[in-house]
Scaffold this active site. Structure first.
Site, PDB file in Angstrom:
ATOM      1  CG  ASP A   1     -24.496   0.175 -10.196  1.00 30.49           C
ATOM      2  OD1 ASP A   1     -25.412  -0.873 -10.445  1.00 30.49           O
ATOM      3  OD2 ASP A   1     -23.463   0.327 -10.688  1.00 30.49           O
TER       4      ASP A   1
ATOM      5  CG  ASP B   1     -16.554   5.651 -18.905  1.00 25.73           C
ATOM      6  OD1 ASP B   1     -16.782   4.540 -18.205  1.00 25.73           O
ATOM      7  OD2 ASP B   1     -17.461   6.746 -18.609  1.00 25.73           O
TER       8      ASP B   1
ATOM      9  CG  HIS C   1     -18.350   3.055 -15.620  1.00 30.39           C
ATOM     10  ND1 HIS C   1     -19.118   3.579 -16.835  1.00 30.39           N
ATOM     11  CD2 HIS C   1     -19.064   1.900 -15.530  1.00 30.39           C
ATOM     12  CE1 HIS C   1     -19.895   3.001 -17.324  1.00 30.39           C
ATOM     13  NE2 HIS C   1     -20.007   1.735 -16.502  1.00 30.39           N
TER      14      HIS C   1
ATOM     15  CD  GLU D   1     -20.006   7.068 -16.113  1.00 29.19           C
ATOM     16  OE1 GLU D   1     -18.710   6.728 -16.438  1.00 29.19           O
ATOM     17  OE2 GLU D   1     -20.908   7.090 -16.495  1.00 29.19           O
TER      18      GLU D   1
HETATM   19  C1  F6R Z   1     -23.787  -2.408 -13.387  1.00 20.71           C
HETATM   20  C2  F6R Z   1     -22.539  -1.740 -13.215  1.00 20.71           C
HETATM   21  C3  F6R Z   1     -21.792  -1.110 -14.473  1.00 20.71           C
HETATM   22  C4  F6R Z   1     -21.359  -1.983 -15.467  1.00 20.71           C
HETATM   23  C5  F6R Z   1     -20.588  -1.686 -16.725  1.00 20.71           C
HETATM   24  C6  F6R Z   1     -20.371  -2.615 -17.609  1.00 20.71           C
HETATM   25  O1  F6R Z   1     -24.194  -2.830 -12.220  1.00 20.71           O
HETATM   26  O2  F6R Z   1     -22.007  -1.311 -12.225  1.00 20.71           O
HETATM   27  O3  F6R Z   1     -20.482  -0.618 -13.847  1.00 20.71           O
HETATM   28  O4  F6R Z   1     -20.915  -3.120 -15.106  1.00 20.71           O
HETATM   29  O5  F6R Z   1     -21.122  -0.367 -17.127  1.00 20.71           O
HETATM   30  O6  F6R Z   1     -21.576  -2.927 -18.357  1.00 20.71           O
HETATM   31  P1  F6R Z   1     -21.580  -4.102 -19.182  1.00 20.71           P
HETATM   32  O7  F6R Z   1     -21.346  -5.520 -18.563  1.00 20.71           O
HETATM   33  O8  F6R Z   1     -22.919  -4.214 -19.539  1.00 20.71           O
HETATM   34  O9  F6R Z   1     -20.720  -3.930 -20.517  1.00 20.71           O
END
Ligand code: F6R
Length: 241
Positions: free
Chosen positions: A66, A135, A137, A142
C-alpha cells in the site's frame, strides 16, 4: 492456517526470516512487503543474514502492499521511502525491482488497475508479509472492505489514523486516503505470512484466526487461503482459544 507462537519479537523475526529466506534461496523470489512496525525486526534479521553472507537478494523483487495518497515519494513516511530505509537499503535487492502503488498518480483509479496488472505480469507474489490493524485490517482494507476487492483507494478510519499518528508529527498529518492492494489481490499471493506483536493485537488476531470469515474483520480472509502462517508473540496470541 498454521499459527506459530514465539516467546518474543526476536524469535518472531527469526521465524519470519527463515520463511522468507527459503524463498530467496530458491531464486527469483517475488516478495510481498508490508510496512508498519510489525515486520521491522524481520527486515533487520534478513539484513543481518545478507551481511553475514547467508542470503543473496540479487534475483529477488518486491511489491508493496500500500501507499498513502498525496504524500510525495520523497516524504520520509511514504511507504516508498520507508521500505527503502528499513529494508531495501540494507540488502542487495535492486531498488528498481521494488514497486509500490503510486500515491501521486493523476489517474488514481487507473493506478490501482495498473498495479494489479504489474503484479500479475511478474507472475504473482510468492510470499506476502502482512501486519494486522487493531481493527483487523490488512493492507489498508478497513472493516467492510469487499473480500474480493482489488487495488484501489480506501479512506482510513479515525482509529487507523490515530494508530499511525506515531509515525508523523501529529494525528492531523496522517493522510486520509491510501492506495491499497485489495483483499482479492492479497489472497492471490501463494503464501501469506502474518506478523503480530503485543497484547494490542490479541483481539484482532483472535477474530482473524478464530472468528467468522467476514468483511467486518478483513484479516479473516486468511481463513480462505490454502497456505497461511501466522507468526506472533505470546501477548498477541493471548486471546486465542
Ligand atoms: C502496512 C499495512 C498495515 C499494517 C498494519 C499494522 O503496509 O499494510 O496493514 O501492517 O496497520 O501496523 P503496525 O505493524 O505498525 O502495527
Amino acid at each position: 492456517m498454521e499459527i506459530v507462537i514465539r516467546a518474543d519479537e526476536h524469535e518472531v523475526a527469526t521465524t519470519v526470516a527463515d520463511i522468507v529466506g527459503g524463498y530467496v534461496r530458491q531464486g527469483n523470489a517475488i516478495l510481498g512487503l508490508a510496512t508498519g512496525s510489525s515486520p521491522l525486526g524481520s527486515y533487520r534479521e534478513l539484513a543481518r543474514r545478507y551481511r553475514d553472507g547467508e542470503l543473496d537478494f540479487t534475483t529477488a523483487s518486491g511489491f508493496l502492499l500500500d501507499e498513502y495518497v498525496g504524500l510525495p515519494k520523497s516524504h520520509p513516511q511514504s511507504y516508498f521511502s520507508v521500505i527503502r530505509s528499513e529494508f531495501v537499503d540494507h540488502v542487495n535487492l535492486d531498488p528498481a525491482r521494488v514497486l509500490s502503488p503510486n500515491g501521486e498518480a493523476g489517474d488514481i483509479a487507473g493506478e490501482g488497475r495498473r498495479y494489479d496488472a504489474a503484479i500479475a505480469a511478474a507472475g504473482g507474489v510468492d510470499v506476502q508479509l502482512l501486519g494486522i490493524g487493531t481493527d483487523g485490517h490488512i493492507g489498508f482494507n478497513e472493516p467492510g472492505s469487499s473480500l474480493t476487492s482489488r487495488t484501489r483507494v480506501k479512506t482510513l478510519t479515525e482509529q487507523t489514523r490515530r494508530d499511525n499518528a506515531r509515525f508523523f508529527d501529529g494525528p492531523d498529518d496522517v493522510p486520509h486516503h491510501v492506495l491499497t492492494q485489495g483483499l482479492g489481490t492479497i489472497r492471490e499471493a501463494r503464501h501469506l505470512v502474518m506478523i503480530a506483536l503485543g497484547a494490542g493485537k490479541a483481539d484482532a488476531i483472535a477474530a482473524a484466526a478464530e472468528g467468522p470469515l467476514s468483511a467486518f474483520c478483513p484479516a479473516s480472509v486468511m481463513q480462505w487461503h490454502p497456505h497461511v502462517t501466522v507468526v506472533i508473540d505470546e501477548a498477541a496470541a493471548s486471546k486465542l482459544k
